[in-house]
Design an enzyme around this catalytic site. Structure first.
Site, PDB file in Angstrom:
ATOM      1  N   LYS A   1     -24.243 -21.276 -28.699  1.00 45.28           N
ATOM      2  CA  LYS A   1     -25.420 -22.151 -28.556  1.00 45.28           C
ATOM      3  C   LYS A   1     -26.466 -21.462 -27.679  1.00 45.28           C
ATOM      4  O   LYS A   1     -27.659 -21.500 -27.971  1.00 45.28           O
ATOM      5  CB  LYS A   1     -25.020 -23.501 -27.954  1.00 45.28           C
ATOM      6  CG  LYS A   1     -24.160 -24.348 -28.874  1.00 45.28           C
ATOM      7  CD  LYS A   1     -24.941 -24.762 -30.122  1.00 45.28           C
ATOM      8  CE  LYS A   1     -24.099 -25.509 -31.125  1.00 45.28           C
ATOM      9  NZ  LYS A   1     -24.744 -25.657 -32.434  1.00 45.28           N
TER      10      LYS A   1
ATOM     11  N   TYR B   1     -17.836 -21.119 -27.904  1.00 44.92           N
ATOM     12  CA  TYR B   1     -18.695 -22.098 -28.585  1.00 44.92           C
ATOM     13  C   TYR B   1     -20.019 -22.245 -27.828  1.00 44.92           C
ATOM     14  O   TYR B   1     -21.111 -22.163 -28.409  1.00 44.92           O
ATOM     15  CB  TYR B   1     -17.996 -23.467 -28.689  1.00 44.92           C
ATOM     16  CG  TYR B   1     -18.955 -24.574 -29.070  1.00 44.92           C
ATOM     17  CD1 TYR B   1     -19.464 -24.667 -30.360  1.00 44.92           C
ATOM     18  CD2 TYR B   1     -19.393 -25.504 -28.121  1.00 44.92           C
ATOM     19  CE1 TYR B   1     -20.375 -25.660 -30.700  1.00 44.92           C
ATOM     20  CE2 TYR B   1     -20.300 -26.499 -28.451  1.00 44.92           C
ATOM     21  CZ  TYR B   1     -20.788 -26.571 -29.742  1.00 44.92           C
ATOM     22  OH  TYR B   1     -21.699 -27.548 -30.072  1.00 44.92           O
TER      23      TYR B   1
ATOM     24  N   SER C   1     -26.607 -27.995 -27.182  1.00 46.59           N
ATOM     25  CA  SER C   1     -25.612 -28.857 -26.558  1.00 46.59           C
ATOM     26  C   SER C   1     -25.744 -28.793 -25.042  1.00 46.59           C
ATOM     27  O   SER C   1     -26.139 -27.757 -24.486  1.00 46.59           O
ATOM     28  CB  SER C   1     -24.223 -28.350 -26.966  1.00 46.59           C
ATOM     29  OG  SER C   1     -23.219 -28.927 -26.163  1.00 46.59           O
TER      30      SER C   1
END
Ligand code: NAD
Ligand code: WQD
Length: 333
Positions: free
Chosen positions: A150, A146, A122
């Site tokens: 990643k 989050y 992302s």
């Protein structure tokens, strides 16, 4: 070629399933349906007129996972939790699902001698940009659990490749995926109140929500509202096909999937009003914690290495979102 798709029942996964089936690939979908439904996969079969295997399982169930991927040649790894706010409240769940889950996946792949993977990363790994547009060599850092998951998985993949350069690894850094398949059969179906802009606007347009909160109008952008690189999910799905094709040789490469153009919140609101023919009521609210002013991709590396560029306009993104919303006012139900 047979592709094992974790999280294939989700928003980006279903569109990628369509792309792969339409291009002659065989697929096996593996999903625990924590944020999706079997109905979405049935609709993939309707769109493509093809059937395929889907398995209900969690990526942390290493035995089931390993047995399920027997005979596959490559993996596309979408499975994961993706809500930034929820990750702040439930960091352990996010690290377990996204990081531990990926470790299970990579071990299962090793066991099956499958060494080709496309991973969903992302643009959040760039944090608050030092410069724009974002090139892949921009420093990496994030501000929430989050994003950390990643980043950690990206590092794991780079270490794995360093330890065994036979691996073929493509890390795709998505910008802001929106839109839906033009059939209106599959699209984004957020549970509860949408976190993201486009599904929220769509629910205002159809009358499920009264108005949109515009999070801040005092950013240093052309109209003061946040600017993002919205990319049509069908363009994004096509990028996965091109990534698989580029993985004919061993590598570990990170590539931006964005359009290169940023639009403000108010520009998206206007475009959606035109696409839907409805007024989108909004009010200016305080900035959302953790938000950045602007974020958009430098899309050149994808063009050079994947021979891929996003083709679909903001108008098409809004039109297809609206088409899915009107055909499925309550999502997949
Ligand atoms: P999604 O929630 O629609 O799809 C993810 C799928 O993974 C769901 O079907 C869910 O049921 C499944 N899943 C979750 N945990 C699982 C587990 N432990 N085992 C098996 N299946 C599991 O999300 P999406 O928008 O399609 O995103 C796909 C991937 O792309 C995610 O990894 C996400 O972090 C990443 N990503 C998404 C965006 C975005 O804005 N949508 C942006 C950048 C990156
Ligand atoms: C876009 C713009 C908001 C909702 C998030 C994740 C990112 C990635 C994509 C997974 C911003 C504004 C939004 C609303 C608003 N996901 N907005 N009112 O924050 O760029 O990215 O999704 O990897 O990691 O952080 O996307 O759609 O939430 O916001 O004004 O109700 O719309 O402030 O400027 P974001 P978004």
């Amino acid at each position: 070629m047979k592709i094992f798709i974790t999280g294939g029942a989700g928003y980006i996964g279903t569109h990628t399933c369509v792309e792969l089936l339409d291009n002659g690939y065989e697929i096996v979908v593996y999903d625990n349906f924590s944020n999706s439904s079997v109905e979405a996969l049935r609709r993939v079969e309707t769109i493509t007129h093809k059937s395929f295997t889907y398995i209900s399982g969690d990526i942390r169930d290493e035995t089931l996972l390993s047995n399920s991927m027997v005979g596959c040649d490559a993996v596309i790894h979408f499975a994961g939790l993706k809500a930034v706010g929820e990750s702040v409240a439930k960091p352990l769940e996010y690290y377990d699902n996204n990081v531990n889950g990926t470790l299970c996946l990579l071990r299962a792949m090793q066991k099956n001698t499958i060494k080709t993977i496309v991973f969903s990363s992302s643009a959040t790994v760039y944090g608050d940009p030092e410069f724009l547009p974002l090139t892949e060599d921009h420093p990496l850092r994030t501000t929430n659990p989050y994003g950390q998951t990643k980043l950690v998985v990206e590092e794991i993949l780079r270490d794995l490749y360093a330890s065994d350069p036979q691996w073929k690894i493509m890390i795709l850094r998505y910008f802001n995926p929106v839109g839906a398949h033009e059939s209106g059969l599959i699209g984004e179906d957020p549970q509860g109140i949408p976190n993201n802009l486009m599904p929220f606007i769509a629910q205002v347009a159809i009358g499920r929500r009264d108005y949109l909160n515009v999070f801040g109008d005092d950013y240093s952008t052309h109209d003061g509202t946040g600017v993002r690189d919205y990319i049509h999910v069908v363009d994004l799905a096509h990028g996965h096909l091109k990534a698989l094709q580029a993985l004919s040789v061993p590598q570990c490469t990170a590539i931006n999937l964005g359009t290169g153009t940023g639009y403000s919140v108010l520009e998206v609101v206007k475009a959606f009003e035109v696409a839907s023919g409805n007024n989108i009521a909004y009010q200016i609210s305080p900035r959302r914690e953790g938000d950045i002013a602007a974020c958009y991709a430098h899309p050149q590396k994808a063009k050079e290495l994947l021979h891929w560029s996003a083709m679909k306009s903001l108008e098409t993104m809004c039109r297809d979102t609206w088409n899915f919303q009107t055909k499925n006012p309550k999502g997949y139900g």
